[in-house]
Scaffold this active site. Structure first.
Site, PDB file in Angstrom:
ATOM      1  N   LEU A  33     -20.290  17.411  17.230  1.00 52.07           N
ATOM      2  CA  LEU A  33     -20.499  18.268  18.394  1.00 52.07           C
ATOM      3  C   LEU A  33     -19.751  17.762  19.623  1.00 52.07           C
ATOM      4  CD1 LEU A  33     -24.357  18.892  17.985  1.00 52.07           C
ATOM      5  CD2 LEU A  33     -22.445  20.104  16.925  1.00 52.07           C
ATOM      6  N   HIS A  34     -19.270  18.732  20.426  1.00 55.02           N
ATOM      7  CA  HIS A  34     -18.592  18.421  21.689  1.00 55.02           C
ATOM      8  C   HIS A  34     -19.197  19.308  22.780  1.00 55.02           C
ATOM      9  CE1 HIS A  34     -16.523  22.143  20.805  1.00 55.02           C
ATOM     10  NE2 HIS A  34     -16.045  21.644  19.677  1.00 55.02           N
ATOM     11  N   GLU A  35     -18.584  19.288  23.968  1.00 52.65           N
ATOM     12  CA  GLU A  35     -19.163  20.023  25.105  1.00 52.65           C
ATOM     13  C   GLU A  35     -19.250  21.529  24.847  1.00 52.65           C
ATOM     14  OE1 GLU A  35     -17.040  17.570  25.280  1.00 52.65           O
ATOM     15  OE2 GLU A  35     -17.362  16.332  27.068  1.00 52.65           O
ATOM     16  N   HIS A  37     -20.128  22.929  21.935  1.00 55.16           N
ATOM     17  CA  HIS A  37     -21.419  23.100  21.254  1.00 55.16           C
ATOM     18  C   HIS A  37     -22.563  22.860  22.228  1.00 55.16           C
ATOM     19  CE1 HIS A  37     -18.753  21.663  17.824  1.00 55.16           C
ATOM     20  NE2 HIS A  37     -19.206  22.807  17.353  1.00 55.16           N
ATOM     21  N   GLN A 153     -14.423  35.219  14.532  1.00 51.88           N
ATOM     22  CA  GLN A 153     -15.704  34.897  13.899  1.00 51.88           C
ATOM     23  C   GLN A 153     -16.851  35.593  14.632  1.00 51.88           C
ATOM     24  OE1 GLN A 153     -17.019  30.892  12.343  1.00 51.88           O
ATOM     25  NE2 GLN A 153     -17.936  30.744  14.367  1.00 51.88           N
TER      26      GLN A 153
END
Ligand code: PAF
Length: 288
Positions: A33-35, A37, A153
């Site tokens: 996870l990153h910013e 997410h 998506q």
């Protein structure tokens, strides 16, 4: 904040929450996870009483020559981010838990997956739709959160929910960028320092496209050609696609006379990165 590995554990926790009358948000992720997410988890925490984050590298959405094995994984790092942003439960199943022996049911989609990433990654959206439908059935959330960076998506999932009468609100959240403009992605970790610098051509091209649209350009080929020129000027970059599609059908258009998505996919070395903008966000001042 709890981490669980089985479908039964998720179901019994969500059932208990719903028995108390609580609402549940779901943030589907493949982890690392990153910013970007973090912003989805924070949005779910703001809108719902409880937030479930699924953390599962879904083998079904990777093609045979893609990066399933090397896709970064770090559950300790992920649980810290989930906790900081108000998540309540991480669902971190093993592949066998999601796809039991003899698994043979799939969710597939036509029209919306014919262009962009659907064209370059033929099995991708079948895998995404199948796993997201399963996650929706397991968690039964009131709302689910997806980033606009994966714009196709997001459109595909909204369409699936509508086609299959799933009673879930889909919330799309803005792209989160590094300070220098590069869109946040778990795949940015693949880039060495020279590639990281070269990767800035994606956001440079996107910002240029936004400027053209803001200044009234209506001819899609003019926008595509100038954006492609910026990317092609970088020796480490190789264009997969630079395209403009109708927002709801994801089919190619030639004139900007309706809400549209301008999307790019570019290889920097061996790493395939994507970025985009929605023309209606430009017109409403909501982009950048
Ligand atoms: O966007 C992703 O990370 C994945 O495609 C998703 C939606 C979690 C499905 O595996």
């Amino acid at each position: 904040m709890r981490i669980v590995k089985t479908i039964d554990e998720v179901r019994s926790q969500v059932k208990a929450w719903k028995a108390e009358g609580l609402t549940v948000g779901l943030v589907p992720t493949m982890g690392y996870l990153h910013e970007g997410h973090a912003s989805l988890i924070a949005a779910s925490h703001r809108d719902n009483d409880r937030t479930v984050v699924s953390d599962f590298v879904n083998p079904m959405q990777f093609g045979p020559a893609e990066d399933l094995e090397s896709y970064p994984r770090d559950i300790d790092h992920d649980s810290a981010i989930v906790e900081e942003n108000g998540g309540d439960l991480i669902f971190n199943p093993e592949p066998d838990e999601m796809y039991h022996k003899g698994f043979s049911s799939f969710v597939d989609m036509t029209v919306l997956t014919e262009e962009l990433c659907g064209l370059s990654r033929p099995v991708h959206f079948r895998g995404v739709c199948t796993v997201v439908a399963k996650l929706f059935n397991i968690v039964q959330p009131n709302r689910a959160y997806f980033g606009k960076k994966d714009a196709q998506q997001l459109a595909v999932i909204r369409h699936m929910v509508d086609d299959l009468n799933m009673d879930i609100e889909i919330v799309g959240c803005p792209i989160v960028r590094e300070e220098d403009g590069l869109a946040k992605s778990s795949r940015n970790t693949y880039l060495n320092s020279e590639e990281r610098r070269a990767a800035l051509v994606l956001s440079k091209a996107i910002f240029h496209g936004i400027d053209m649209v803001r200044n009234g350009e209506k001819d899609c080929s003019a926008v595509i050609s100038e954006m492609s020129g910026i990317i092609n000027a970088e020796p480490l970059a190789r264009i997969d696609y630079v395209k403009i599609v109708d927002c709801s059908t994801m089919q190619i258009i030639t004139t900007l006379d309706r809400p549209a998505l301008c999307a790019i996919a570019v290889y920097i070395g061996n790493t395939r990165l994507i970025d985009n903008f929605f023309t209606q966000d430009v017109q409403h001042g909501g982009v950048l």
